[in-house]
Enzyme design. Structure first.
Site, PDB file in Angstrom:
ATOM      1  N   GLY A  70     -34.230  69.467-117.133  1.00 46.46           N
ATOM      2  CA  GLY A  70     -33.681  70.204-115.998  1.00 46.46           C
ATOM      3  C   GLY A  70     -33.909  69.418-114.709  1.00 46.46           C
ATOM      4  CB  CYS A  71     -32.055  69.284-111.494  1.00 50.20           C
ATOM      5  SG  CYS A  71     -31.596  71.025-111.389  1.00 50.20           S
ATOM      6  CE1 TYR A  72     -35.536  73.622-107.683  1.00 51.72           C
ATOM      7  CE2 TYR A  72     -34.536  75.000-109.365  1.00 51.72           C
ATOM      8  CZ  TYR A  72     -34.745  74.695-108.043  1.00 51.72           C
ATOM      9  OH  TYR A  72     -34.167  75.472-107.063  1.00 51.72           O
TER      10      TYR A  72
END
Ligand SMILES: NC(=O)c1ccc[n+]([C@@H]2O[C@H](COP(=O)([O-])OP(=O)(O)OC[C@H]3O[C@@H](n4cnc5c(N)ncnc54)[C@H](OP(=O)(O)O)[C@@H]3O)[C@@H](O)[C@H]2O)c1
Length: 341
Positions: free
Chosen positions: A148-150
């Site tokens: 995921g980006c986070y």
């Protein structure tokens, strides 16, 4: 040799970014594109900025012929990929941008995503898709679960000092911010202009789904259970992501651990001690910039990590993984400098 690529979920934001990046790739050709609501349309109808690329039309996922495909990107919502992946022939390598193969434990998937996993045997097989941290596994994998980006923003800053014992596993606080494209292109009331413009909102407190991935990978790096506090925020900008991280450790040791592991990496820069990165300096690029500052409280350190959620946080990282899986130059299609101003 040219590699033939399929993108499922090609009409979404990460699908569009894959198309933009692959357009500059010397050894990849986009051979099949699939969508759901937009199936039957031309790429130029859903992405006017890509109309000139001469790409195949969007079809339904079921209509994709995988016979000649070397690698498929699944840029799909979570819950779709795990059911679909068994229909993809074994000769096709897969990079899944969704969360479906990031968690190795079927029970953890049930807990965080509220459904049974459709391919639990493949959960273990999938490599976690952050090349700077897991390159060898990615090179051997048939399925890569792009992080995921986070999670990419946080892990790129936290894993090296945790592995080196330069950070304590307890008391890590991740205060993260995302541009609105992080929520995807599908219509959602909370993402309307009037709902996000001129505002700044925290969401998913003490329960955001990315905590499952964070717990899993931070614990692996520390060799002990880690439960970081993680609060995401929505910022009224189109793209960009920042994690401001507070932890216990010596800033000089933390900086040293990061500078050492990333010294030869093409896409991750550790700034000189005390310098702080900004999202505007990585925009539209596959870059992550990390800053380390000694907190005024003795023994505490502040890390700031920034990337573009659609590139290093999603499609750029997915392309980097694909290059590794296919034995291509890892930086191919990814060398464009950030866009500024
Ligand atoms: N956006 C980000 O910054 C970001 C960062 C990291 C990871 N991710 C993850 O990457 C994945 C894609 O994100 P996104 O932002 O590109 O989402 P998006 O803009 O909402 O696009 C989703 C795509 O999937 C297609 N689709 C939806 N339901 C489908 C179904 N049942 N069967 C087949 N295709 C279906 C959509 O087609 P139609 O539009 O034609 O319906 C669209 O092409 C998500 O899992 C997301 O969590 C996103």
């Amino acid at each position: 040799m040219e590699r033939k690529i399929a993108i499922l979920g090609a009409s979404g934001y990460t699908g569009g970014e894959l198309l933009r990046l692959i357009a500059t790739h010397p050894q990849m050709r986009v051979a099949a594109l699939a969508a759901e609501r937009n199936a039957g349309r031309r790429v130029g109808e859903v992405f006017a900025h890509l109309a000139h690329l001469g790409l195949p039309d969007l079809v339904k996922t079921e209509a994709v012929d995988f016979a000649d495909i070397d690698l498929a990107f699944l840029a799909l919502p979570h819950g779709v990929s795990h059911a679909l992946v068994r229909r993809i022939p074994a000769h096709v390598k897969v990079v899944d941008l969704s969360a479906d193969f990031r968690l190795r434990d079927p029970e953890a998937y049930r807990r965080w995503y509220g459904q049974e996993h459709g391919a639990p045997d493949l959960q273990h097989e999938a490599a976690f898709g952050i090349p700077e941290l897991y390159r060898d596994r990615i090179a051997r994998a048939r399925i890569v679960a792009n992080s995921g980006c986070y999670v990419a923003t946080s892990l790129l800053a936290l894993v090296p000092p945790l592995r080196a014992g330069a950070l304590a596993p307890e008391g890590i606080v991740i205060d993260a911010k995302s541009g609105v494209s992080g929520a995807g292109r599908a219509l959602k009331e909370a993402m309307l202009y009037c709902e996000v413009n001129e505002g700044f909102a925290a969401y998913g407190l003490a329960g955001h789904r990315h905590m499952g991935e964070l717990d899993q990978e931070l614990s692996l790096a520390a060799g002990a259970p880690v439960q970081a506090s993680f609060t995401p925020h929505l910022v009224p900008m189109s793209r960009g992501m920042m994690a401001t991280i507070y932890a216990c450790g010596d800033a000089a040791r933390v900086h040293c651990a990061l500078a050492d592991i990333y010294k030869d990496e093409p896409f991750v820069s550790v700034l000189p001690p005390g310098e702080v990165p900004q999202t505007r300096h990585v925009r539209a690029s596959n870059r992550c910039h990390i800053g380390v500052v000694a907190d005024r409280a003795p023994g505490r350190v502040i890390l700031v990590s920034v990337l573009d959620n659609l590139v290093k946080g999603a499609s750029g990282q997915a392309l980097q993984c694909a290059n590794i899986m296919l034995g291509l130059e890892e930086t191919a299609g990814l060398t464009l400098a950030p866009v500024f101003p």
